[in-house]
Scaffold this motif. Structure first.
Motif, mmCIF file in Angstrom:
data_model
loop_
_atom_site.group_PDB
_atom_site.id
_atom_site.type_symbol
_atom_site.label_atom_id
_atom_site.label_comp_id
_atom_site.label_asym_id
_atom_site.label_seq_id
_atom_site.Cartn_x
_atom_site.Cartn_y
_atom_site.Cartn_z
ATOM 1 N N ASP A 1 50.366 39.149 39.040
ATOM 2 C CA ASP A 1 48.960 39.528 39.172
ATOM 3 C C ASP A 1 47.969 38.234 39.136
ATOM 4 O O ASP A 1 48.897 36.978 38.782
ATOM 5 C CB ASP A 1 48.361 40.270 37.859
ATOM 6 N N GLY B 1 49.693 42.723 42.215
ATOM 7 C CA GLY B 1 48.605 43.061 41.640
ATOM 8 C C GLY B 1 48.716 44.408 40.670
ATOM 9 O O GLY B 1 47.977 45.132 40.226
ATOM 10 N N ASN C 1 49.779 48.969 44.382
ATOM 11 C CA ASN C 1 48.757 50.302 44.028
ATOM 12 C C ASN C 1 47.198 49.964 43.626
ATOM 13 O O ASN C 1 47.143 49.143 42.733
ATOM 14 C CB ASN C 1 49.400 50.977 42.770
ATOM 15 N N LYS D 1 36.257 35.822 43.801
ATOM 16 C CA LYS D 1 35.647 36.615 42.735
ATOM 17 C C LYS D 1 34.434 36.019 42.584
ATOM 18 O O LYS D 1 33.394 36.586 42.060
ATOM 19 C CB LYS D 1 36.586 36.707 41.641
ATOM 20 N N ASN E 1 43.871 35.113 46.637
ATOM 21 C CA ASN E 1 43.796 34.819 47.954
ATOM 22 C C ASN E 1 44.788 33.767 48.568
ATOM 23 O O ASN E 1 44.255 33.227 49.686
ATOM 24 C CB ASN E 1 42.426 34.730 48.370
HETATM 25 C C1 LIG Z 1 42.368 48.656 40.048
HETATM 26 S S1 LIG Z 1 43.718 47.371 39.563
HETATM 27 C C2 LIG Z 1 45.182 47.910 39.704
HETATM 28 C C3 LIG Z 1 46.236 47.637 38.896
HETATM 29 C C4 LIG Z 1 47.630 48.317 38.898
HETATM 30 N N1 LIG Z 1 48.053 48.025 40.113
HETATM 31 C C5 LIG Z 1 47.472 49.505 38.482
HETATM 32 O O1 LIG Z 1 47.674 50.452 39.567
HETATM 33 O O2 LIG Z 1 47.472 49.997 37.429
HETATM 34 C C6 LIG Z 1 43.390 46.115 40.656
HETATM 35 C C7 LIG Z 1 44.242 44.796 40.418
HETATM 36 O O3 LIG Z 1 44.318 43.996 41.479
HETATM 37 C C8 LIG Z 1 44.381 42.777 41.003
HETATM 38 N N2 LIG Z 1 43.504 41.974 41.934
HETATM 39 C C9 LIG Z 1 42.489 41.978 42.366
HETATM 40 N N3 LIG Z 1 42.238 40.822 43.276
HETATM 41 C C10 LIG Z 1 43.164 40.269 43.703
HETATM 42 C C11 LIG Z 1 43.763 39.288 44.523
HETATM 43 N N4 LIG Z 1 42.523 38.788 45.311
HETATM 44 N N5 LIG Z 1 44.954 38.974 44.802
HETATM 45 C C12 LIG Z 1 45.745 39.485 43.815
HETATM 46 N N6 LIG Z 1 45.259 40.584 43.054
HETATM 47 C C13 LIG Z 1 44.344 41.159 43.009
HETATM 48 C C14 LIG Z 1 43.459 42.367 39.834
HETATM 49 O O4 LIG Z 1 43.743 41.325 38.959
HETATM 50 C C15 LIG Z 1 43.923 44.057 39.082
HETATM 51 O O5 LIG Z 1 45.174 43.796 38.382
#
Ligand SMILES: C[S@@+](CC[C@H](N)C(=O)[O-])C[C@H]1O[C@@H](n2cnc3c(N)ncnc32)[C@H](O)[C@@H]1O
Length: 238
Positions: A73, A48, A111, A121, A95
């Motif tokens: 991601d 992510g 993170n 989503k 998911n």
């Molecule tokens: C707040 S951002 C954090 C991005 C990065 N980890 C950082 O700290 O800069 C949340 C991230 O989670 C990913 N994300 C959201 N839902 C997700 C899912 N169901 N499975 C995997 N990744 C997901 C989003 O695409 C996004 O890049």
């Protein structure tokens, strides 16, 4: 259309927040290095990781410790940006984590993601029943179990629900009781129009007990504090 004034205020607020959060992220990166001790040349999967900002902003440490970072991601657009920053990338399916079975991934770094791994989503704006929280937690459980299964070492950070300022909406006491999903969605709809921070209702924040339940094989679960308040929770295995 957003007025020019609102755009400027939102832009400045976001730059100010990024400035403060860069210091927190640096501190977190050093905790990751100390606790997990990723080995030079072995893959660190940034699960992510979006466009790779976390490691890009700390690139001096990535180089110093010889880390090979792969950004994973669900957003292909973010992955394109990560590639342009020089990272290897890995496309995730939303998911559905069974496919992340790969012993290339020595270490998982995750993170500010697990709170977003909830319902699909496409459903989250319309889902206003209070069982959202239990359903979201079940999805988070699967995600955490996959992290424990796939990675020898991991470091998973998430904002703590007990912090007085909710980190996605920047609203104080967002989760004040009664904990109502309909109320939360309505609040987030409202802030799209008027507030300096916008977000979508895909997140389910966790507390320390839940984090311990999600990561039973962690070496530790602890919280980083700001002004005495629990700001974020970290589960790690080194
Ligand atoms: C707040 S951002 C954090 C991005 C990065 N980890 C950082 O700290 O800069 C949340 C991230 O989670 C990913 N994300 C959201 N839902 C997700 C899912 N169901 N499975 C995997 N990744 C997901 C989003 O695409 C996004 O890049």
């Amino acid at each position: 259309m957003m007025s020019g004034f609102k755009k400027i205020v939102r832009g400045n607020a976001s730059r100010f927040y990024q400035h403060i959060s860069r210091g927190w992220k640096r501190k977190r990166f050093i905790q990751f290095l100390d606790l997990v001790k990723p080995e030079p040349g072995k893959v660190v999967l940034d699960l992510g990781g979006g466009s790779g900002s976390f490691f890009y902003d700390n690139f001096d440490l990535v180089q110093k410790y010889g880390l090979r970072v792969v950004i994973a991601d669900i957003s292909s657009q973010d992955l394109l940006k990560a590639e342009s920053r020089g990272f290897e990338t890995y496309q995730l399916r939303e998911n559905s984590f069974e496919h992340i079975v790969d012993d290339r991934f020595d270490t998982i770094f995750c993170n500010s993601v697990i709170e977003h791994v909830t319902l699909p989503k496409s459903e989250i704006w319309d889902y206003t029943a209070d069982d959202f929280y239990e359903k979201a937690f079940e999805v988070q459980k699967d995600f955490a179990a996959d992290i424990e299964r796939v990675a020898k070492k991991y470091f998973v950070q998430t904002p703590c629900i007990d912090f007085p300022l909710e980190s996605h909406s920047w609203l104080p006491t967002f989760y004040s009781y009664p904990k109502s999903r309909a109320l939360h969605v309505a609040r987030l709809e409202m802030i799209l129009k008027y507030w300096i921070k916008r977000t979508s209702p895909d997140f389910n924040l966790l507390d320390e007990v839940q984090m311990r339940t999600l990561f039973p094989c962690a070496d530790g679960v602890f919280c980083n504090r700001v002004l005495g308040f629990s700001k974020e929770l970290i589960a790690y295995r080194g």
